[in-house]
Design a protein around this motif. Structure first.
Motif, PDB file in Angstrom:
ATOM      1  N   GLY A   1      36.631  15.231  31.564  1.00 40.65           N
ATOM      2  CA  GLY A   1      35.259  14.845  31.883  1.00 40.65           C
ATOM      3  C   GLY A   1      35.067  13.334  31.854  1.00 40.65           C
ATOM      4  O   GLY A   1      35.899  12.625  31.279  1.00 40.65           O
TER       5      GLY A   1
ATOM      6  N   TRP B   1      39.085  20.287  28.743  1.00 41.45           N
ATOM      7  CA  TRP B   1      38.927  21.736  28.581  1.00 41.45           C
ATOM      8  C   TRP B   1      39.894  22.417  29.537  1.00 41.45           C
ATOM      9  O   TRP B   1      40.427  21.782  30.435  1.00 41.45           O
ATOM     10  CB  TRP B   1      37.465  22.143  28.820  1.00 41.45           C
ATOM     11  CG  TRP B   1      36.892  21.757  30.143  1.00 41.45           C
ATOM     12  CD1 TRP B   1      36.922  22.488  31.286  1.00 41.45           C
ATOM     13  CD2 TRP B   1      36.201  20.546  30.488  1.00 41.45           C
ATOM     14  NE1 TRP B   1      36.301  21.813  32.312  1.00 41.45           N
ATOM     15  CE2 TRP B   1      35.861  20.618  31.847  1.00 41.45           C
ATOM     16  CE3 TRP B   1      35.852  19.394  29.777  1.00 41.45           C
ATOM     17  CZ2 TRP B   1      35.186  19.596  32.515  1.00 41.45           C
ATOM     18  CZ3 TRP B   1      35.172  18.380  30.431  1.00 41.45           C
ATOM     19  CH2 TRP B   1      34.842  18.482  31.778  1.00 41.45           C
TER      20      TRP B   1
ATOM     21  N   LYS C   1      36.786  22.804  23.617  1.00 42.70           N
ATOM     22  CA  LYS C   1      36.722  21.457  24.204  1.00 42.70           C
ATOM     23  C   LYS C   1      37.307  20.452  23.198  1.00 42.70           C
ATOM     24  O   LYS C   1      37.078  20.576  21.995  1.00 42.70           O
ATOM     25  CB  LYS C   1      35.258  21.093  24.477  1.00 42.70           C
ATOM     26  CG  LYS C   1      34.973  20.773  25.922  1.00 42.70           C
ATOM     27  CD  LYS C   1      33.496  20.521  26.133  1.00 42.70           C
ATOM     28  CE  LYS C   1      33.315  19.874  27.501  1.00 42.70           C
ATOM     29  NZ  LYS C   1      31.902  19.762  27.858  1.00 42.70           N
TER      30      LYS C   1
ATOM     31  N   ASN D   1      26.751   8.948  30.780  1.00 47.34           N
ATOM     32  CA  ASN D   1      27.913   9.796  30.456  1.00 47.34           C
ATOM     33  C   ASN D   1      28.394  10.598  31.653  1.00 47.34           C
ATOM     34  O   ASN D   1      29.538  11.020  31.715  1.00 47.34           O
ATOM     35  CB  ASN D   1      27.566  10.752  29.313  1.00 47.34           C
ATOM     36  CG  ASN D   1      27.739  10.036  27.980  1.00 47.34           C
ATOM     37  OD1 ASN D   1      28.392   8.993  27.931  1.00 47.34           O
ATOM     38  ND2 ASN D   1      27.134  10.568  26.946  1.00 47.34           N
ATOM     39  N   ASP D   2      27.520  10.790  32.607  1.00 48.31           N
ATOM     40  CA  ASP D   2      27.942  11.604  33.771  1.00 48.31           C
ATOM     41  C   ASP D   2      28.780  10.806  34.760  1.00 48.31           C
ATOM     42  O   ASP D   2      29.314  11.369  35.702  1.00 48.31           O
ATOM     43  CB  ASP D   2      26.684  12.097  34.532  1.00 48.31           C
ATOM     44  CG  ASP D   2      26.014  13.229  33.754  1.00 48.31           C
ATOM     45  OD1 ASP D   2      25.634  14.216  34.356  1.00 48.31           O
ATOM     46  OD2 ASP D   2      25.926  13.092  32.533  1.00 48.31           O
TER      47      ASP D   2
ATOM     48  N   SER E   1      34.891  26.006  30.575  1.00 52.98           N
ATOM     49  CA  SER E   1      34.506  24.594  30.395  1.00 52.98           C
ATOM     50  C   SER E   1      33.826  24.322  29.052  1.00 52.98           C
ATOM     51  O   SER E   1      33.648  23.161  28.682  1.00 52.98           O
ATOM     52  CB  SER E   1      33.600  24.149  31.543  1.00 52.98           C
ATOM     53  OG  SER E   1      32.620  25.117  31.794  1.00 52.98           O
TER      54      SER E   1
ATOM     55  N   ASP F   1      40.945  20.093  32.767  1.00 53.46           N
ATOM     56  CA  ASP F   1      39.908  19.251  33.346  1.00 53.46           C
ATOM     57  C   ASP F   1      39.581  18.148  32.350  1.00 53.46           C
ATOM     58  O   ASP F   1      39.569  18.392  31.145  1.00 53.46           O
ATOM     59  CB  ASP F   1      38.639  20.075  33.625  1.00 53.46           C
ATOM     60  CG  ASP F   1      38.799  21.033  34.804  1.00 53.46           C
ATOM     61  OD1 ASP F   1      37.954  21.923  34.961  1.00 53.46           O
ATOM     62  OD2 ASP F   1      39.782  20.882  35.550  1.00 53.46           O
TER      63      ASP F   1
ATOM     64  N   THR G   1      36.238  14.140  27.456  1.00 51.42           N
ATOM     65  CA  THR G   1      36.534  15.437  26.848  1.00 51.42           C
ATOM     66  C   THR G   1      37.465  16.206  27.780  1.00 51.42           C
ATOM     67  O   THR G   1      37.501  15.940  28.986  1.00 51.42           O
ATOM     68  CB  THR G   1      35.248  16.268  26.638  1.00 51.42           C
ATOM     69  OG1 THR G   1      34.547  16.336  27.886  1.00 51.42           O
ATOM     70  CG2 THR G   1      34.375  15.666  25.563  1.00 51.42           C
TER      71      THR G   1
ATOM     72  N   ASP H   1      33.241  11.751  30.033  1.00 54.12           N
ATOM     73  CA  ASP H   1      33.128  11.339  28.620  1.00 54.12           C
ATOM     74  C   ASP H   1      34.440  11.551  27.868  1.00 54.12           C
ATOM     75  O   ASP H   1      34.458  11.538  26.633  1.00 54.12           O
ATOM     76  CB  ASP H   1      32.005  12.141  27.935  1.00 54.12           C
ATOM     77  CG  ASP H   1      32.253  13.640  28.036  1.00 54.12           C
ATOM     78  OD1 ASP H   1      31.464  14.431  27.482  1.00 54.12           O
ATOM     79  OD2 ASP H   1      33.268  14.022  28.680  1.00 54.12           O
TER      80      ASP H   1
END
Ligand code: SF4
Length: 313
Positions: free
Chosen positions: A227, A233, A243, A7-8, A239, A225, A231, A229
Motif C-alpha cells: 500500500g 497484505w 496486514k 496516505n492514499d 486485504s 500487495d 503496509t 502507507d
C-alpha cells in the motif's frame, strides 16, 4: 480525489524504498495498481523513473484516464518495447453495466492510444456473461490476444458482490459458450486465481491446456500487495488479513514465506472451498489449490471461533 488523504498517495520516498526493496529481491517486474493509478499526480514521472531503473512496468487501469495524462502517456511511451510497459485493463460489458457514456468514450480513447500495450481483463461477478464485447474491442483497437479472466471473490471482513461456490459451474458454462470466438479470434483465455479445477469437464480442461499451451493454473497463493502507507497484505480478497509493514521484512521472499505459512495454516483447518478438497489428490499434488482462501476465512467468521487464532486476524 477531493476526499483522498496524503496516505492514499504513494510518496516518492516510499516508491524509491519499494524499488530498492524489489531490486534487492531480484524482482524485475513492478506492478502498479489503484483504485486508479493514473490519478496519481506523479504517475507518468514515476513510471519513467521505474523504467529507467530497469523494471518492466505493468499498470492495472480502468482506462478512464484524464485527457492530459493520456496525451502525455502517448508521447512518452509510444516508442517503448511492448514488454517494458503493459496495461492490464479490466473492461465491463456496456450492455450489462450502467457505465456512463463519458467513461465509455474515455476508455475508447485509452484503447486507441495504447492498443497493442493493453491486455484486456474481465472480472466475472455474475454467471450470465458474454465476452463478445471484448472480442470486438480486441479487433477494433489491436489489443493483445489474451483475456485475463478473474473471478470476483469474497473480500474477508467486507460485503462485496462475488461469485458464490454454488455459482462456479454456471460461470464455467458461460465461459465455454465463448469457446468458438476464442478459437476464431485466436485469443487465449488466462485464468486468474481461485478457479476450482473439478468444476471443469475433462473436455474443457483438455481444450484449456491445449489452447493455452498448458499454462492454465488453478492456484491460490499470496501475490503480495504493498500500500502507499507501506503496509503489505497477501492479496485483494485478503486485504485486511494479517496486514504487516513492509519495514518488517528484508526481502520479497521473506514476505512470501510469511504469508505461505499462514495460507498453509488455513489449509490445515480446511483443505479448500469444498469438503471434498480434503483428500483431493489434485490438491495433494498441488495441481489445484482448493479455490480461493477467502471463502474458507468467511466460513470461519460465520461459525463459533473454534479455529486456530491465526484464522481470525
Ligand atoms: S482441491 Fe478442491 S476445488 Fe480443487 S479440484 Fe480438488 S475438490 Fe476441486
Amino acid at each position: 480525489m477531493s476526499e483522498s488523504t496524503p496516505n492514499d498517495i504513494l510518496s516518492w520516498e516510499n516508491l524509491i524504498y519499494i524499488a530498492d526493496f524489489l531490486q534487492n529481491s531480484q524482482e524485475r517486474m513492478f506492478r502498479i495498481l489503484g483504485g486508479e493509478p493514473t490519478l496519481h499526480p506523479q504517475f507518468n514521472s514515476m513510471v519513467i523513473y521505474l523504467l529507467e531503473r530497469g523494471f518492466d512496468v505493468s499498470v492495472f487501469t480502468s482506462g478512464v484516464i484524464n485527457d492530459n495524462v493520456l496525451h502525455e502517456m502517448g508521447s512518452l511511451f509510444s516508442q517503448l518495447p511492448p514488454n517494458r510497459l503493459t496495461f492490464i485493463c479490466n473492461l465491463n460489458d456496456p450492455d450489462k453495466t450502467r457505465t456512463p457514456i463519458a467513461e465509455q468514450e474515455a476508455v475508447r480513447r485509452f484503447l486507441r492510444t495504447m492498443g497493442p500495450r493493453v491486455l484486456p481483463g474481465f472480472n466475472i461477478y455474475r454467471t450470465d456473461f458474454s465476452l463478445d464485447f471484448l472480442f470486438k474491442l480486441i479487433n477494433e483497437f489491436g489489443l493483445q490476444r489474451h483475456i485475463r479472466l478473474g473471478i470476483a471473490h469474497p473480500i474477508v471482513g467486507k460485503k462485496n458482490l462475488h461469485i458464490s461456490l454454488d455459482q462456479m459451474e454456471k460461470v464455467i458454462h458461460s465461459l465455454f459458450l465463448n469457446r468458438p470466438m476464442f478459437e476464431r479470434m485466436r485469443v487465449k483465455p488466462g485464468l486468474d486465481c481461485g478457479f476450482p479445477m473439478c468444476k471443469f469437464s475433462d473436455d474443457q480442461l483438455a481444450w484449456l491446456m491445449r489452447y493455452t499451451g498448458g499454462k492454465s493454473e488453478f492456484g491460490c497463493g499470496p501475490v503480495v500487495d504493498i500500500g502507499p502507507d507501506m503496509t503489505v497484505w497477501p492479496c485483494f480478497p485478503l486485504s485486511s488479513f494479517h496486514k504487516r509493514s513492509l519495514l518488517e521484512f528484508n526481502s520479497l521472499r521473506e514476505i512470501h514465506e510469511f504469508y505461505d505459512h499462514i495460507h498453509q495454516a488455513v489449509r490445515v483447518e480446511a483443505g479448500g472451498i469444498y469438503p471434498e478438497c480434503d483428500g483431493c489428490w489434485l490438491r495433494e499434488d498441488r495441481i489445484c489449490f482448493g479455490g480461493c482462501l477467502a471463502h474458507n476465512l468467511r466460513h470461519f467468521k460465520d461459525e463459533l471461533p473454534v479455529r486456530m487464532k491465526e484464522m481470525y486476524q
